[in-house]
Design a protein around this motif. Sequence first.
Motif, short mmCIF file in Angstrom:
data_model
loop_
_atom_site.label_atom_id
_atom_site.label_comp_id
_atom_site.label_asym_id
_atom_site.label_seq_id
_atom_site.Cartn_x
_atom_site.Cartn_y
_atom_site.Cartn_z
N THR A 1 0.73 -0.74 -0.57
CA THR A 1 -0.23 -0.33 -0.06
C THR A 1 0.69 1.11 0.03
O THR A 1 1.92 1.46 0.87
N MET A 2 0.45 2.29 -1.15
CA MET A 2 1.10 3.32 -0.86
C MET A 2 -0.21 4.40 -0.66
O MET A 2 -0.70 4.84 -1.79
N ILE A 3 0.40 5.77 0.21
CA ILE A 3 -0.26 6.75 -0.14
C ILE A 3 0.17 7.41 -1.21
O ILE A 3 0.85 7.81 -1.59
N ILE A 4 -1.17 7.80 -2.22
CA ILE A 4 -0.37 9.12 -3.98
C ILE A 4 -0.60 10.07 -3.46
O ILE A 4 -2.21 10.27 -2.45
N GLU A 5 -0.93 11.42 -4.49
CA GLU A 5 -1.84 12.37 -4.60
C GLU A 5 -2.77 12.03 -4.68
O GLU A 5 -2.33 11.63 -5.92
N PRO A 6 -3.95 12.74 -4.62
CA PRO A 6 -5.55 12.72 -5.30
C PRO A 6 -5.21 13.12 -6.55
O PRO A 6 -6.30 11.78 -7.61
N SER A 7 -4.73 14.47 -6.77
CA SER A 7 -4.96 14.43 -8.58
C SER A 7 -3.90 12.86 -8.87
O SER A 7 -4.43 12.27 -10.18
N ASP A 8 -3.10 12.19 -8.28
CA ASP A 8 -2.37 10.66 -9.36
C ASP A 8 -3.71 9.83 -9.58
O ASP A 8 -2.91 8.72 -10.32
N ALA A 9 -4.37 10.15 -8.71
CA ALA A 9 -5.36 9.14 -8.60
C ALA A 9 -6.81 9.44 -9.51
O ALA A 9 -7.13 8.36 -9.87
N GLY A 10 -6.86 10.33 -9.97
CA GLY A 10 -7.90 11.26 -11.07
C GLY A 10 -8.66 12.03 -10.46
O GLY A 10 -9.87 12.29 -10.75
N TRP A 11 -8.46 12.34 -9.12
CA TRP A 11 -9.49 13.16 -8.09
C TRP A 11 -8.72 14.35 -8.22
O TRP A 11 -7.91 14.13 -7.30
N GLY A 12 -9.00 15.23 -9.14
CA GLY A 12 -8.75 16.86 -8.21
C GLY A 12 -9.71 17.59 -7.94
O GLY A 12 -9.20 18.27 -7.38
N GLU A 13 -10.58 17.12 -7.77
CA GLU A 13 -11.71 18.32 -6.50
C GLU A 13 -12.40 16.86 -5.97
O GLU A 13 -12.59 16.21 -6.27
N SER A 14 -13.20 17.59 -4.68
CA SER A 14 -14.39 17.19 -4.23
C SER A 14 -15.26 17.86 -3.67
O SER A 14 -14.78 18.71 -2.75
N ASP A 15 -16.52 17.68 -3.75
CA ASP A 15 -17.45 18.32 -3.07
C ASP A 15 -18.24 17.45 -1.71
O ASP A 15 -18.85 18.13 -1.18
N PHE A 16 -18.12 16.28 -1.73
CA PHE A 16 -17.88 15.12 -0.59
C PHE A 16 -16.64 16.01 0.65
O PHE A 16 -17.79 15.78 2.03
N ALA A 17 -15.69 15.97 0.73
CA ALA A 17 -14.65 15.91 1.39
C ALA A 17 -13.86 16.96 1.15
O ALA A 17 -13.47 17.37 0.55
N THR A 18 -12.99 17.21 1.84
CA THR A 18 -11.86 17.67 1.73
C THR A 18 -10.54 17.20 1.12
O THR A 18 -10.27 15.87 2.12
N ALA B 1 -1.72 13.26 3.81
CA ALA B 1 -2.77 12.32 4.51
C ALA B 1 -1.69 11.36 5.46
O ALA B 1 -2.09 10.93 6.55
N ARG B 2 -0.40 11.40 5.61
CA ARG B 2 0.66 10.80 5.82
C ARG B 2 0.73 11.44 6.97
O ARG B 2 0.57 10.69 8.43
N ALA B 3 0.55 12.47 7.06
CA ALA B 3 0.92 12.74 8.67
C ALA B 3 0.18 12.76 9.54
O ALA B 3 -0.08 12.85 11.09
N ARG B 4 -1.90 13.21 9.31
CA ARG B 4 -2.76 12.81 9.97
C ARG B 4 -3.25 11.28 10.12
O ARG B 4 -3.75 11.39 10.57
N PHE B 5 -3.72 10.59 8.77
CA PHE B 5 -4.31 9.39 8.75
C PHE B 5 -3.42 7.82 8.75
O PHE B 5 -3.41 7.41 8.12
N SER B 6 -2.10 8.14 8.37
CA SER B 6 -1.14 7.13 8.11
C SER B 6 -1.94 5.66 8.47
O SER B 6 -2.04 5.11 8.19
N LYS B 7 -2.02 5.69 9.66
CA LYS B 7 -1.95 4.64 10.90
C LYS B 7 -3.79 3.67 10.58
O LYS B 7 -2.81 2.67 10.44
N GLU B 8 -4.55 5.25 10.53
CA GLU B 8 -6.08 4.79 9.29
C GLU B 8 -5.66 3.85 8.29
O GLU B 8 -6.73 3.43 7.99
N ILE B 9 -5.21 4.80 7.02
CA ILE B 9 -4.59 4.25 6.33
C ILE B 9 -4.36 2.78 5.84
O ILE B 9 -4.99 2.07 5.51
N PHE B 10 -3.33 2.47 6.38
CA PHE B 10 -2.74 1.27 6.76
C PHE B 10 -3.34 0.21 7.31
O PHE B 10 -3.70 -0.49 6.71
#
Length: 149
Positions: free
Chosen positions: A85-102, A109-118
């Motif tokens: 598993t590797m955390i990536i930039e949202p833009s590298d995944a095809g998401w440039g913006e979201s009306d649902f979340a920040t 993401a790594r600094a705030r939620f790394s433990k939860e993501i993995f």
Amino acid sequence: MPLEIDCEDPEVRICSCCGHENLSLFRTIHDGENALAVYLVTLPAHAGFPVVVLLTMGRLDDDASPAERFAMAFQIVSQSAGYGTMIIEPSDAGWGESDFATLLSRAEARARFSKEIFAFSDLIIAVDPVIRSYLDASLTHGMSTVTRH
């Protein structure tokens, strides 16, 4: 109570670039009472690409604002010794913006939620049968380094 994933049937969508059928998944991770996260995945018709996940955490109820939810992207790849598993930039995944979340950058993401993501990635690999099947098929087809299709 152990965490669970609601695994509804995938939605089939036709890829605009190749005309093949892709599977779109929208899943909820919960503890039996409360939704803890939701994730979106589109799986290409052919195995071999990383599974790119947009994970959203925070207040998931209808009254919550996008500022109370945080979205981040990561990819899961099959490897001969397991899964990575590797955390990536949202833009590298095809998401440039979201009306649902920040949307959080990779660093945020790594600094705030790394433990939860993995932890959620491990759960997805273990519990989501569609993603696990795709990852297992990728082992026999070879993995691509492309982060989206």
